[in-house]
Design a protein around this motif. Structure first.
Motif, PDB file in Angstrom:
ATOM      1  N   ASP A 174     -10.417   3.616  -3.406  1.00 20.83           N
ATOM      2  CA  ASP A 174      -9.168   2.860  -3.419  1.00 20.83           C
ATOM      3  C   ASP A 174      -8.933   2.302  -2.020  1.00 20.83           C
ATOM      4  OD1 ASP A 174      -6.673   1.782  -3.658  1.00 20.83           O
ATOM      5  OD2 ASP A 174      -5.633   3.684  -4.067  1.00 20.83           O
ATOM      6  N   SER A 217      -6.965   0.213  -0.972  1.00 22.53           N
ATOM      7  CA  SER A 217      -5.567  -0.066  -0.644  1.00 22.53           C
ATOM      8  C   SER A 217      -4.895   1.148  -0.015  1.00 22.53           C
ATOM      9  CB  SER A 217      -4.787  -0.489  -1.899  1.00 22.53           C
ATOM     10  OG  SER A 217      -4.653   0.605  -2.793  1.00 22.53           O
ATOM     11  N   SER A 218      -5.574   2.294  -0.002  1.00 25.83           N
ATOM     12  CA  SER A 218      -5.002   3.546   0.467  1.00 25.83           C
ATOM     13  C   SER A 218      -5.620   3.969   1.786  1.00 25.83           C
ATOM     14  CB  SER A 218      -5.223   4.651  -0.581  1.00 25.83           C
ATOM     15  OG  SER A 218      -4.977   5.923  -0.042  1.00 25.83           O
ATOM     16  N   ASP A 221      -6.853  -7.196   0.812  1.00 26.80           N
ATOM     17  CA  ASP A 221      -6.263  -7.754  -0.403  1.00 26.80           C
ATOM     18  C   ASP A 221      -4.924  -7.108  -0.737  1.00 26.80           C
ATOM     19  OD1 ASP A 221      -8.490  -9.316  -0.601  1.00 26.80           O
ATOM     20  OD2 ASP A 221      -9.428  -8.165  -2.215  1.00 26.80           O
ATOM     21  N   ARG A 222      -4.689  -5.901  -0.237  1.00 24.82           N
ATOM     22  CA  ARG A 222      -3.462  -5.162  -0.545  1.00 24.82           C
ATOM     23  C   ARG A 222      -2.231  -5.738   0.155  1.00 24.82           C
ATOM     24  NH1 ARG A 222      -2.997  -0.271   3.415  1.00 24.82           N
ATOM     25  NH2 ARG A 222      -3.901  -1.158   5.289  1.00 24.82           N
ATOM     26  N   SER A 223      -2.440  -6.560   1.184  1.00 22.85           N
ATOM     27  CA  SER A 223      -1.339  -7.017   2.029  1.00 22.85           C
ATOM     28  C   SER A 223      -1.022  -8.492   1.802  1.00 22.85           C
ATOM     29  CB  SER A 223      -1.701  -6.797   3.505  1.00 22.85           C
ATOM     30  OG  SER A 223      -0.726  -7.369   4.348  1.00 22.85           O
ATOM     31  N   SER A 258      -3.158 -12.275   1.969  1.00 25.18           N
ATOM     32  CA  SER A 258      -3.589 -12.711   0.642  1.00 25.18           C
ATOM     33  C   SER A 258      -3.458 -14.212   0.423  1.00 25.18           C
ATOM     34  CB  SER A 258      -2.784 -11.967  -0.430  1.00 25.18           C
ATOM     35  OG  SER A 258      -1.419 -12.300  -0.342  1.00 25.18           O
TER      36      SER A 258
END
Length: 232
Positions: free
Chosen positions: A46, A48-49, A81-83, A87
């Motif tokens: 993951d 994003s973590s 990609d999480r931010s 993006s």
């Protein structure tokens, strides 16, 4: 100065492995880490973590027998990609190509100055996925002028700084922050070389779009030119 000449002159400033974190870590403690989109192992992580990335790094270092993970120059990464800060639905306009070198090591680790310089600027960049506390040094050495950027620091690293403050090579500049203050990343140093700071203060793009990559490759040469970390 042409890019090739600049890189050659930059490389002459250090004669071998040049620590940028606590000198208790030796060159052989560093192991190259691939966080690019082409690494199939990351499909099960993951990204994003911050916690999941830290577990992956710890597991990787245990497997390869290292203490410090490093890498990332010009890597295309999915971790941004999480931010919303990075993006974009257009792949050409998405900021996901890393322009610095990351040194993944414990929070609180001392950050060292590789070559003599003065404080150009500093700022706490608080966007999610941003640098958090960041310091930029200016270097005027022989016939070279350039800048180095240090991101993901502790907030306390900024508290006693002043513009123009001198640091000699090997001096402690700062310490690495925790995810809550460093932009929400596993603890690490983002180190970047910049030829033209373009008026920025306490900040400079550390991730490029594909569209702008040619410019940034010239303006932000490989940090290994200075650090010369063991690549075996």
């Amino acid at each position: 100065m042409q890019t090739r000449d600049f890189s050659a002159e930059l490389s002459k400033l250090t004669s071998g492995f040049t620590p940028i974190i606590d000198t208790t870590y030796k060159a052989e403690d560093y192991k190259f880490l691939d966080l690019s989109v082409t690494n199939p192992v990351l499909e099960g992580v993951d990204t994003s973590s911050a916690e999941a990335i830290q577990v992956y790094i710890n597991t990787y270092l245990s497997k390869v027998g290292g203490t410090i993970a490093y890498g990332g120059y010009l890597e295309k990464r999915s971790i941004y990609d999480r931010s919303l800060y990075f993006s974009n639905t257009d792949e050409v306009l998405k900021r996901n190509i890393h322009l610095g070198l990351d040194i993944w090591c414990p929070q609180g680790t001392a950050v060292l100055v590789p070559v003599k310089g003065v404080v150009h600027s500093f700022k706490d960049n608080r966007n999610h996925g941003d640098y958090g506390p960041c310091i930029v040094l200016e270097h005027r050495l022989e016939n070279l002028t350039f800048y180095t950027l240090y991101g993901h620091l502790t907030r306390s690293s900024l508290s006693n700084l002043s513009i123009g403050q001198m640091f000699e090579a090997g001096e402690i500049l700062a310490h690495l922050g925790v995810p809550e203050e460093n932009g929400d990343y596993a603890p690490h140093l983002h180190f970047q070389i910049i030829r033209d700071i373009q008026g920025n203060r306490g900040d400079y793009p550390g991730v490029s779009t594909l569209q702008n990559l040619d410019f940034y490759k010239k303006n932000c040469p490989d940090p290994q030119l200075l650090l010369k970390i063991n690549t075996l």
